[in-house]
Write a protein that holds these residues in place. Structure first.
Motif, PDB file in Angstrom:
ATOM      1  N   GLN A  47       4.853  -3.953   9.191  1.00 53.52           N
ATOM      2  CA  GLN A  47       6.263  -4.117   9.498  1.00 53.52           C
ATOM      3  C   GLN A  47       7.123  -3.520   8.370  1.00 53.52           C
ATOM      4  O   GLN A  47       6.714  -3.536   7.200  1.00 53.52           O
ATOM      5  N   PRO A  48       8.303  -2.993   8.690  1.00 58.97           N
ATOM      6  CA  PRO A  48       9.151  -2.382   7.660  1.00 58.97           C
ATOM      7  C   PRO A  48       9.426  -3.294   6.474  1.00 58.97           C
ATOM      8  O   PRO A  48       9.431  -2.842   5.319  1.00 58.97           O
ATOM      9  N   GLU A  49       9.645  -4.575   6.743  1.00 62.53           N
ATOM     10  CA  GLU A  49       9.932  -5.498   5.637  1.00 62.53           C
ATOM     11  C   GLU A  49       8.721  -5.685   4.729  1.00 62.53           C
ATOM     12  O   GLU A  49       8.855  -5.860   3.510  1.00 62.53           O
ATOM     13  N   ALA A  50       7.510  -5.637   5.303  1.00 61.24           N
ATOM     14  CA  ALA A  50       6.295  -5.751   4.500  1.00 61.24           C
ATOM     15  C   ALA A  50       6.119  -4.517   3.630  1.00 61.24           C
ATOM     16  O   ALA A  50       5.693  -4.618   2.460  1.00 61.24           O
ATOM     17  N   ILE A  51       6.443  -3.357   4.175  1.00 64.30           N
ATOM     18  CA  ILE A  51       6.346  -2.107   3.415  1.00 64.30           C
ATOM     19  C   ILE A  51       7.314  -2.124   2.244  1.00 64.30           C
ATOM     20  O   ILE A  51       6.952  -1.785   1.109  1.00 64.30           O
ATOM     21  N   GLU A  52       8.547  -2.551   2.501  1.00 63.65           N
ATOM     22  CA  GLU A  52       9.551  -2.592   1.440  1.00 63.65           C
ATOM     23  C   GLU A  52       9.192  -3.614   0.367  1.00 63.65           C
ATOM     24  O   GLU A  52       9.407  -3.377  -0.825  1.00 63.65           O
ATOM     25  N   ALA A  53       8.641  -4.747   0.782  1.00 60.31           N
ATOM     26  CA  ALA A  53       8.239  -5.774  -0.184  1.00 60.31           C
ATOM     27  C   ALA A  53       7.106  -5.259  -1.067  1.00 60.31           C
ATOM     28  O   ALA A  53       7.095  -5.480  -2.286  1.00 60.31           O
ATOM     29  N   PHE A  54       6.149  -4.557  -0.460  1.00 56.71           N
ATOM     30  CA  PHE A  54       5.019  -4.001  -1.199  1.00 56.71           C
ATOM     31  C   PHE A  54       5.532  -2.962  -2.201  1.00 56.71           C
ATOM     32  O   PHE A  54       5.152  -2.977  -3.389  1.00 56.71           O
ATOM     33  N   LYS A  55       6.415  -2.095  -1.746  1.00 55.41           N
ATOM     34  CA  LYS A  55       6.995  -1.081  -2.625  1.00 55.41           C
ATOM     35  C   LYS A  55       7.741  -1.739  -3.780  1.00 55.41           C
ATOM     36  O   LYS A  55       7.633  -1.303  -4.941  1.00 55.41           O
ATOM     37  N   GLY A  56       8.504  -2.800  -3.477  1.00 56.94           N
ATOM     38  CA  GLY A  56       9.268  -3.484  -4.511  1.00 56.94           C
ATOM     39  C   GLY A  56       8.397  -4.040  -5.615  1.00 56.94           C
ATOM     40  O   GLY A  56       8.736  -3.938  -6.805  1.00 56.94           O
ATOM     41  N   VAL A  57       7.259  -4.625  -5.268  1.00 53.71           N
ATOM     42  CA  VAL A  57       6.339  -5.165  -6.266  1.00 53.71           C
ATOM     43  C   VAL A  57       5.823  -4.042  -7.164  1.00 53.71           C
ATOM     44  O   VAL A  57       5.777  -4.184  -8.400  1.00 53.71           O
ATOM     45  N   CYS A  58       5.453  -2.922  -6.562  1.00 51.57           N
ATOM     46  CA  CYS A  58       4.904  -1.809  -7.342  1.00 51.57           C
ATOM     47  C   CYS A  58       5.944  -1.241  -8.303  1.00 51.57           C
ATOM     48  O   CYS A  58       5.647  -0.967  -9.476  1.00 51.57           O
ATOM     49  N   MET A  59       7.160  -1.089  -7.820  1.00 51.30           N
ATOM     50  CA  MET A  59       8.215  -0.523  -8.666  1.00 51.30           C
ATOM     51  C   MET A  59       8.594  -1.487  -9.785  1.00 51.30           C
ATOM     52  O   MET A  59       8.872  -1.071 -10.914  1.00 51.30           O
ATOM     53  N   LYS A  60       8.587  -2.764  -9.469  1.00 50.96           N
ATOM     54  CA  LYS A  60       8.897  -3.773 -10.485  1.00 50.96           C
ATOM     55  C   LYS A  60       7.872  -3.736 -11.611  1.00 50.96           C
ATOM     56  O   LYS A  60       8.197  -4.038 -12.771  1.00 50.96           O
TER      57      LYS A  60
END
Length: 366
Positions: free
Chosen positions: A308-321
């Protein structure tokens, strides 16, 4: 009985130099031949005006410059182009061009099918027939360049990625000369960093590539721990994540690369949770890398679903953080089945593996 003509496309510059020396010619003939083949895109020996009539006649007798037959060209609504190329009487492979504002990326195949059985990939689900020759690999670039009008200063292809059908390092002896031609000034003249080899983790051949070619490396990881990766990428049972990343670290240090690319296909409910992202960041803490997140692209018969788009964005956010350059690959060409993981081509499967893959998917989902 006369031997079949030797295809000059099977040889990089060093190989062509040897061929011409064996004919009693000078080594510089190799450069001239490459200029005609790749620079002028002229495959007619009779037109090679700086070759003597005698040499041209000999070339016509014993050699050829043969490219696969173009069976079809499909253009996506987003501009992505997919070509189906006939490599023999029963097999065809797919090559994809992805245009962007400041670059044009060509995705090249290395095998007819794939020897690996990654459960989320359409090519793997189709099975395997054979390796492509160097000629069949570099000819994909040649045909694409011809179709696109990539010539002289009007260079449409800026990057080549070995991410099409097949595992490139499983066909190493044929892929390496093709990589040399891509980067040769008398070939396609691409910068080393603009030629990328993607692998699921054939560690011995990563080490060989480390020694043989100054190219970029991408690793199809797709999971942060061995238990899950064993299910998604069965090759992991032979070369586990620790062994793979050690090889990657050596590659970076030897090539003095800033980083490698970690490819991570996000599958709904499988590997796309925040805890997976945190585990991935911890795993890559000492590996200079950038993370390329790839939303799973469905194909007929698959049991997997796109995250889901929200799962993709959450995953990306963790990596960038956690300090990683992280991108989400745009799904390009999915309307013509040209997106990542969708390439299937047309070929005769000699492995009878398609039914096995579907069974494995259902077991993983369960």
């Amino acid at each position: 009985m006369k031997n079949a003509p030797i295809n000059l496309l099977n040889h990089d510059r060093a190989g062509l130099e040897t061929l011409f020396l064996d004919m009693g010619e000078q080594k510089f003939r190799a450069q001239q031949a490459m200029k005609w083949i790749y620079g002028e895109q002229n495959l007619d020996f009779d037109a090679w005006s700086n070759f003597s009539k005698v040499l041209r006649a000999r070339l016509k007798d014993d050699y050829q410059v043969a490219v696969p037959t173009l069976l079809s060209e499909q253009v996506s609504k987003d501009g992505t182009i997919k070509w189906l190329l006939k490599v023999d009487e029963v097999n065809a492979v797919e090559t994809v061009f992805i245009p962007e504002k400041n670059r044009g990326t060509l995705c090249v195949s290395s095998q007819v099918g794939c020897t690996l059985n990654c459960t989320f990939c359409a090519t793997g689900a189709q099975g395997f027939n054979r390796h492509l020759t160097t000629a069949e690999i570099i000819a994909q670039v040649w045909v694409a360049a011809k179709q696109l009008g990539h010539h002289g200063l009007d260079r449409k292809i800026t990057n080549v990625v070995m991410m099409g059908m097949g595992e490139p390092l499983a066909n190493y002896s044929q892929v390496l000369p093709a990589l040399n031609i891509m980067r040769d000034d008398f070939g396609f003249g691409l910068a080393n960093r603009r030629v990328t080899v993607s692998t699921a983790g054939l560690v011995p051949y990563i080490d060989r590539l480390n020694a043989d070619a100054d190219v970029s490396l991408a690793i199809s990881l797709h999971a942060p721990h061995d238990e899950l990766r064993n299910q998604l990428v069965p090759l992991n049972k032979k070369y586990n994540i620790k062994t793979l990343l050690a090889s990657c670290k050596n590659f970076i240090q030897n090539k003095r690369k800033a980083r490698i690319t970690i490819e991570y296909t996000l599958i709904d409910g499988m590997n796309d949770r925040p805890e997976h992202a945190r585990a991935l960041c911890k795993l890559l803490a000492n590996i200079p890398s950038k993370i390329n997140l790839i939303p799973f692209n469905p194909f007929p018969g698959t049991a997997f679903k796109q995250s889901q788009p929200e799962a993709i964005e959450a995953f990306k956010g963790v990596c960038m953080k956690n300090g990683f350059i992280t991108t989400v690959r745009k799904t390009r060409g999915d309307d013509i089945a040209a997106a990542c993981g969708q390439l299937a081509g047309e070929f005769m499967d000699r492995t009878r593996r398609s039914a096995q893959i579907k069974k494995m998917q259902l077991e993983v989902v369960a």
